[in-house]
Scaffold this motif. Structure first.
Motif, short mmCIF file in Angstrom:
data_model
loop_
_atom_site.label_atom_id
_atom_site.label_comp_id
_atom_site.label_asym_id
_atom_site.label_seq_id
_atom_site.Cartn_x
_atom_site.Cartn_y
_atom_site.Cartn_z
N PRO A 244 0.85 -1.20 0.00
CA PRO A 244 0.00 0.00 0.00
C PRO A 244 0.88 1.25 0.00
O PRO A 244 2.05 1.19 0.40
CB PRO A 244 -0.77 -0.12 1.32
N THR A 245 0.29 2.35 -0.44
CA THR A 245 1.03 3.62 -0.49
C THR A 245 0.33 4.66 0.37
O THR A 245 -0.90 4.76 0.34
CB THR A 245 1.07 4.14 -1.95
N VAL A 246 1.10 5.42 1.12
CA VAL A 246 0.55 6.61 1.78
C VAL A 246 1.21 7.80 1.09
O VAL A 246 2.37 8.09 1.30
CB VAL A 246 0.86 6.62 3.29
N GLY A 247 0.44 8.42 0.19
CA GLY A 247 1.00 9.54 -0.59
C GLY A 247 1.44 9.05 -1.96
O GLY A 247 2.64 9.06 -2.26
N SER A 248 0.49 8.63 -2.78
CA SER A 248 0.86 8.07 -4.09
C SER A 248 1.38 9.18 -5.01
O SER A 248 1.10 10.36 -4.80
CB SER A 248 -0.34 7.37 -4.72
N THR A 252 -1.22 11.69 -4.53
CA THR A 252 -0.93 11.59 -3.09
C THR A 252 -2.04 10.89 -2.31
O THR A 252 -2.18 11.08 -1.10
CB THR A 252 -0.58 12.94 -2.42
N SER A 253 -2.82 10.07 -2.98
CA SER A 253 -3.86 9.31 -2.27
C SER A 253 -3.19 8.38 -1.24
O SER A 253 -2.03 7.99 -1.40
CB SER A 253 -4.65 8.46 -3.27
N ALA A 254 -3.96 8.05 -0.20
CA ALA A 254 -3.43 7.16 0.84
C ALA A 254 -4.30 5.91 0.92
O ALA A 254 -5.51 6.01 1.15
CB ALA A 254 -3.42 7.89 2.18
N MET A 402 -9.32 17.28 -10.12
CA MET A 402 -9.30 15.91 -10.64
C MET A 402 -9.11 14.86 -9.54
O MET A 402 -9.24 13.68 -9.80
CB MET A 402 -8.17 15.76 -11.66
N ALA A 403 -8.77 15.32 -8.33
CA ALA A 403 -8.55 14.36 -7.23
C ALA A 403 -8.63 15.11 -5.91
O ALA A 403 -8.40 16.33 -5.87
CB ALA A 403 -7.16 13.72 -7.38
N SER A 408 -0.05 17.72 -0.13
CA SER A 408 0.35 19.03 -0.68
C SER A 408 0.40 19.04 -2.22
O SER A 408 1.10 19.86 -2.79
CB SER A 408 1.71 19.42 -0.11
N VAL A 409 -0.32 18.13 -2.85
CA VAL A 409 -0.35 18.12 -4.32
C VAL A 409 -1.77 18.38 -4.78
O VAL A 409 -2.72 17.80 -4.25
CB VAL A 409 0.18 16.77 -4.86
#
Ligand SMILES: Cc1ncc(COP(=O)(O)O)c(C=O)c1O
Length: 487
Positions: A244-248, A252-254, A402-403, A408-409
């Motif tokens: 899993p990613t925290v800050g893709s 930057t989705s988690a 868009m998201a 911070s993105v």
């Protein structure tokens, strides 16, 4: 940088020459840090422009530092894209600080190889202490053992090697992979390519990298994840690691790390969390909720060189099973054996490289010089600026978000109010807009593709970025759109 210096010799070993030019260079850097806006943020040069100014063969005779400095200013500086420019809003910042630079300089001065405790005890012990400080600041458990690598790609590669080593029935270290059932890696369609690359390198094969779809908020779909794991077990494959990613990278989705941890435990998978960008945000108590579940990770990567004001070349891999990491990597030839090896950490045992820089020093300089509250203050400011920009985009009739913006993105695109063209034309318009803005030299931002659509992406994270810089970026974007529409 080009004033001639009295008494300067041409001997590269001359320490007095080093002293004189060193002072001059620090002055140059201080001026550069003070006025990065004197340069266009995105280098305006064309492919080959730099190479054609540099001789194709090396000098036979010594050249003066004066001439080397002058060529650096005249040839190299115009070919730089200035990541130190507060208008740099592309990718993720590498947010180096002046104190980080001093730590870097000091590490280069010592120039030790931190492969063994003995080859520089301070380098090893400082790495242990500083990574334990970070661990506490992030709220991770005491079992997390940290190692500094050059990049998140290397950290993740090491994590996957450890994950493979942890498979009890597979003695890949001795037997290799031939003959065993295929190993499967689980990522999402938002995962950074470094994970797939690591899977290629360790011999998993791209075919067995399962890309789980993400939902509307770009978070990994848990139902699809469990279904994929089950299907692979049923097919006789060996699911072994989930990431899993925290800050893709794109939005930057988690991911829901807690839910992924549940599945990892249920199916006996190694849990590797990619928090390369967003990790430092765990230092803010109000943002900790994004990291729930990380405490259950077998490994986790975060890059202080992305969002912790440390010069590039500083990625931290935490591993809660250092014995497995060591079992995967340790290989000690006679000439590297030391008397105290059972009492100390020899960092060469925990990764690919034997030779290691003293990278902990710059991180120590950074954490001490900012203090925890100083770091938290800058991070909070970045988060606020991103929300401010989001509100401007949302309030403008010719743009759409868009998201979501958890960190911070800000991901958005131009979609003029009266737009009646196709999605393809909208992609072309946004691409033209991005290039037009980047050509101004005031701002540099990059793009991604979300749900098939070209998406503009502004990343806030530069140490010196103020709201005025974000205003300039937004004003430039809106006015360039106006000019494009008028054309
Ligand atoms: C989420 C994420 N993981 C991993 C990486 C790879 O980082 P590195 O360049 O340190 O290998 C990136 C790079 O931007 C990233 O955004």
């Amino acid at each position: 940088m080009t004033d001639s210096l009295e008494n300067a010799s041409n001997d590269p070993r001359d320490i007095e020459q080093f002293r004189q030019y060193g002072h001059q260079l620090i002055d140059w850097i201080a001026d550069y840090y003070n006025h990065p806006e004197n340069y266009p943020v995105l280098s305006q040069c064309q492919p080959g422009d730099i190479q054609k100014q540099i001789p194709t063969t090396p000098p036979q005779q010594p050249e003066s530092l004066e001439k080397i400095f002058k060529d650096t200013e005249d040839i190299i500086v115009p070919g730089m894209t200035h990541w130190n420019h507060p208008g740099f809003m592309a990718y993720f910042s590498v947010s180096g600080s002046p104190t980080g630079l001093l730590g870097e300089l000091m590490a280069a001065a010592f120039n030790v190889n931190a492969m063994l405790w003995k080859t520089s005890p301070a380098a090893t012990e400082l790495e242990q202490v500083v990574l334990d400080w970070l661990r506490q600041l992030f709220g991770f458990p005491e079992s997390f053992f940290g190692v500094i690598h050059d990049s998140a790609s290397t950290s993740t590669l090491c994590a996957l090697v450890a994950a493979r080593e942890a498979i009890a029935a597979l003695d890949s270290r001795h037997e290799g992979l031939s003959g065993g059932s295929p190993l499967c890696v689980y990522i999402s369609d938002q995962t950074h390519s470094s994970v797939e690359k690591a899977a290629i390198i360790i011999g998993v094969g791209q075919k067995y990298v399962r890309t789980i779809p993400s939902n509307n908020d770009f978070r990994m779909d848990m139902v699809a994840l469990e279904a994929a794991i089950k299907a692979d077990f049923e097919a006789g494959y060996r699911p072994f690691v989930v990431v899993p990613t925290v800050g893709s990278t794109s939005t930057t989705s988690a991911d829901d790390v807690e839910a992924v941890a549940e599945l990892a435990e249920k199916y006996n998978l190694w849990l590797h969390v990619d928090a390369a960008y967003a990790g430092p945000i765990a230092m803010l108590p109000e943002m900790r909720h994004y990291f729930v579940g990380c405490e259950r990770a077998d490994s986790l990567v975060t890059n202080p060189h992305k969002w912790l004001f440390t010069q590039i070349g500083c990625s931290v891999l935490y591993c809660s099973k250092p014995d497995v990491l060591k079992r995967a990597f340790s290989l000690v030839p006679e000439y590297l054996k030391t008397q105290e090896e059972d009492e100390v950490v020899n960092y060469m045992d925990y990764g690919v490289a034997l030779g290691r820089r003293f990278n902990a020093l710059k991180l120590w300089f950074v954490i001490r010089s900012f203090g925890v509250e100083g770091i938290q203050g800058v991070l909070r400011k970045h988060l606020e600026m991103a929300q401010q920009l989001r509100s401007w985009v949302e309030g403008h009739p010719d743009f759409e978000m868009m998201a979501p913006v958890p960190f911070s993105v800000v991901c958005f695109r131009a979609k003029p109010n009266d737009w009646s063209g196709s999605d393809e034309d909208l992609d072309i318009l946004n691409d033209q807009l991005m290039h037009a803005v980047n050509q101004t030299g005031k701002v540099f931002f990059s793009h991604t593709r979300l749900k098939g659509q070209l998406t503009l992406r502004i990343a806030i994270g530069h140490l010196y970025m103020e709201i005025d810089h974000v205003k300039i970026a937004w004003k430039t974007i809106t006015s360039e759109l106006q000019s494009l529409l008028e054309k």
